[in-house]
Scaffold this active site. Structure first.
Site, PDB file in Angstrom:
ATOM      1  NE  ARG A   1      -3.783  15.543  28.559  1.00 36.53           N
ATOM      2  CZ  ARG A   1      -4.282  14.365  28.918  1.00 36.53           C
ATOM      3  NH1 ARG A   1      -4.168  13.331  28.107  1.00 36.53           N
ATOM      4  NH2 ARG A   1      -4.896  14.207  30.056  1.00 36.53           N
TER       5      ARG A   1
ATOM      6  CE  LYS B   1      -3.293  22.913  28.386  1.00 39.24           C
ATOM      7  NZ  LYS B   1      -1.969  22.279  28.455  1.00 39.24           N
TER       8      LYS B   1
ATOM      9  CG  HIS C   1      -1.503   8.131  53.547  1.00 40.30           C
ATOM     10  ND1 HIS C   1      -2.427   7.807  52.571  1.00 40.30           N
ATOM     11  CD2 HIS C   1      -2.122   7.923  54.745  1.00 40.30           C
ATOM     12  CE1 HIS C   1      -3.554   7.432  53.143  1.00 40.30           C
ATOM     13  NE2 HIS C   1      -3.400   7.488  54.465  1.00 40.30           N
TER      14      HIS C   1
ATOM     15  CB  CYS D   1      -0.108  26.057  31.222  1.00 39.85           C
ATOM     16  SG  CYS D   1      -0.021  25.777  29.432  1.00 39.85           S
TER      17      CYS D   1
ATOM     18  CE  LYS E   1       8.998  21.209  34.621  1.00 40.36           C
ATOM     19  NZ  LYS E   1      10.220  20.395  34.658  1.00 40.36           N
TER      20      LYS E   1
END
Length: 422
Positions: free
Chosen positions: A151, A203, A241, A257, A314
């Site tokens: 992870r 996962k 909120h 992923c 990214k």
């Protein structure tokens, strides 16, 4: 005989092998790519990430981490091989099957097998366990078998492997307990035990949630574009909120992923995956929408040059796997445009047939339009002057709301921002 044999020395396998070696275990790192093994023996670390190079070198220098192209007898085997999706949307478990078969001849009673590769529900028992049972040994009785998904966030792999909570799913409770003793050697996060099928689903849930949330944000962005609203302001206000947390919109998702894991669920459970498939279609359609908005201005015609800023999927990493930039580049080429891609971090000289340059001015030179895809920190401070000096046109697309749109408009550019309507 090694304590641990790690199969697959990629973005997860190499850091995992290094952490285990630096914890005092004798580790054999295995990769079928001879170039990977040779580079590591020469202390050449091809992967980036904070602290990775020094950790790998420390593991090798200690003598605890050795490398090979084939597995050897060990007490523990860790499978960290890729599980891509074929073009038709079907998961390819070939690497998992091959890695499992490579340890079949050396499997012995009392071994512990750990699968880390992201996999469809049932893979641990139905693929790894089934193949290893050909030895005559019974999973969960004669040897332990566990699913232990990674992870991690690329670029921060070491810190996340150490600090994140870990889910360990055993085919038996004893298998999970034994896996705990391996991971607690370097994991500081909480270690949570469950069964293998639940861990496999966890996962897939995690990444499917993110993909679906981003698709929701992109749907809001499309509505805002048509309604004349700034979706970035609207989302920021909605997130005030206490029970709302919408992700940022953008050009879609990339990496190994997020674009893949929802398909693992959709393939096996098609009757329940309508929303997942729609989310995939929305996110994969974002680059075409961005390109369409640029072309609608009439300032980007076939034969023109389009500069794309960012090849990594990214921000602030050097990993281009599954990047929306590649999808945009293909769509632009199909529309008759010349494409130039710039990225300050990606090392690849060629990406899916497109050249990636680290020279910003060279990429911008003669471009009728430029579109920003990856919000690297280096792009946040870009001023209009370099664009005006190099580009032939004055059209900017910002898929990440990263540039100073006001400054660019004052400099004479037309700026199109994802999620911002007229």
């Amino acid at each position: 005989m090694a304590d641990v044999c790690v199969l697959g020395l990629g973005y997860v396998g190499l850091p995992t092998a290094s952490l285990l070696a630096n914890s005092g275990m004798a580790v054999l790192g295995v990769d079928i790519d001879e170039e990977v093994v040779t580079s590591l023996r020469s202390l050449k670390i091809r992967l980036g990430g904070a602290g990775l190079s020094s950790m790998v070198k420390a593991a090798i220098d200690s003598g605890n981490l050795k490398t090979s192209t084939a597995p050897e007898r060990s007490e523990v085997f860790v499978l960290c091989v890729p599980t891509p999706v074929r073009p038709e949307g079907v998961v390819d478990l070939g690497a998992v099957e091959a890695a499992t078969r490579s340890i079949l001849p050396i499997l012995k009673r009392g071994n512990l097998i750990l699968l880390e590769s992201t996999s469809p529900i049932g893979t641990t028992r139905g693929v790894v366990g089934r193949i290893l049972a050909e030895s005559g040994l019974v999973p969960g009785e004669d040897f332990d078998l566990c699913y232990c998904p990674e992870r991690v966030l690329p670029g921060k792999t070491i810190g996340e492997l150490i600090n994140n909570d870990r889910i360990l799913g055993g085919v038996t409770a004893a298998s999970a307990q034994r896996a705990r003793r391996v991971y607690e050697r370097f994991t500081e996060g909480e270690i949570l035990l469950t069964d293998d099928r639940t861990a496999e689903m966890v996962k897939l849930i995690e990444n499917t949630y993110r993909d679906t949330n981003i698709a929701l944000a992109n749907s809001f962005a499309r509505i805002a574009e048509d309604a004349g609203v700034d979706v970035w302001e609207a989302i920021a206000l909605a997130n005030r909120h206490p029970r709302v947390q919408i992700h940022d919109p953008g050009p879609g998702v990339g990496g190994h992923c997020l674009p893949v894991d929802p398909l693992f669920l959709a393939e096996r459970f098609p009757d329940h995956a309508a929303m997942l498939r729609v989310a995939r279609e929305i996110n994969d359609g974002q680059t075409a929408r961005i390109l369409g908005r640029l072309r609608e201005t009439g300032k980007l015609q076939p034969g023109d040059r389009l500069a794309i800023l960012g090849a990594a999927y990214k921000e602030d990493i050097d990993d281009p796997r599954g990047s929306p930039a590649v999808r945009l580049a293909r769509e632009a080429r199909e529309a008759g445009l010349e494409v130039a891609i710039h990225d300050p971090l990606v090392k690849a000289e060629s990406l899916d047939g497109f050249e990636v340059s680290r020279d910003l001015e060279a990429a911008l030179k003669g471009a009728a339009a430029t579109v920003l895809i990856t919000p690297h920190a280096a792009y946040h401070t870009l001023s209009p002057e370099v664009f005006a000096r190099c580009m032939s046109g004055r059209l900017i697309g910002d898929a990440r709301n990263c540039l100073d749109a006001v400054a660019f408009r004052q400099a004479g550019f037309e700026v199109i921002v994802t999620g911002v309507g007229k």
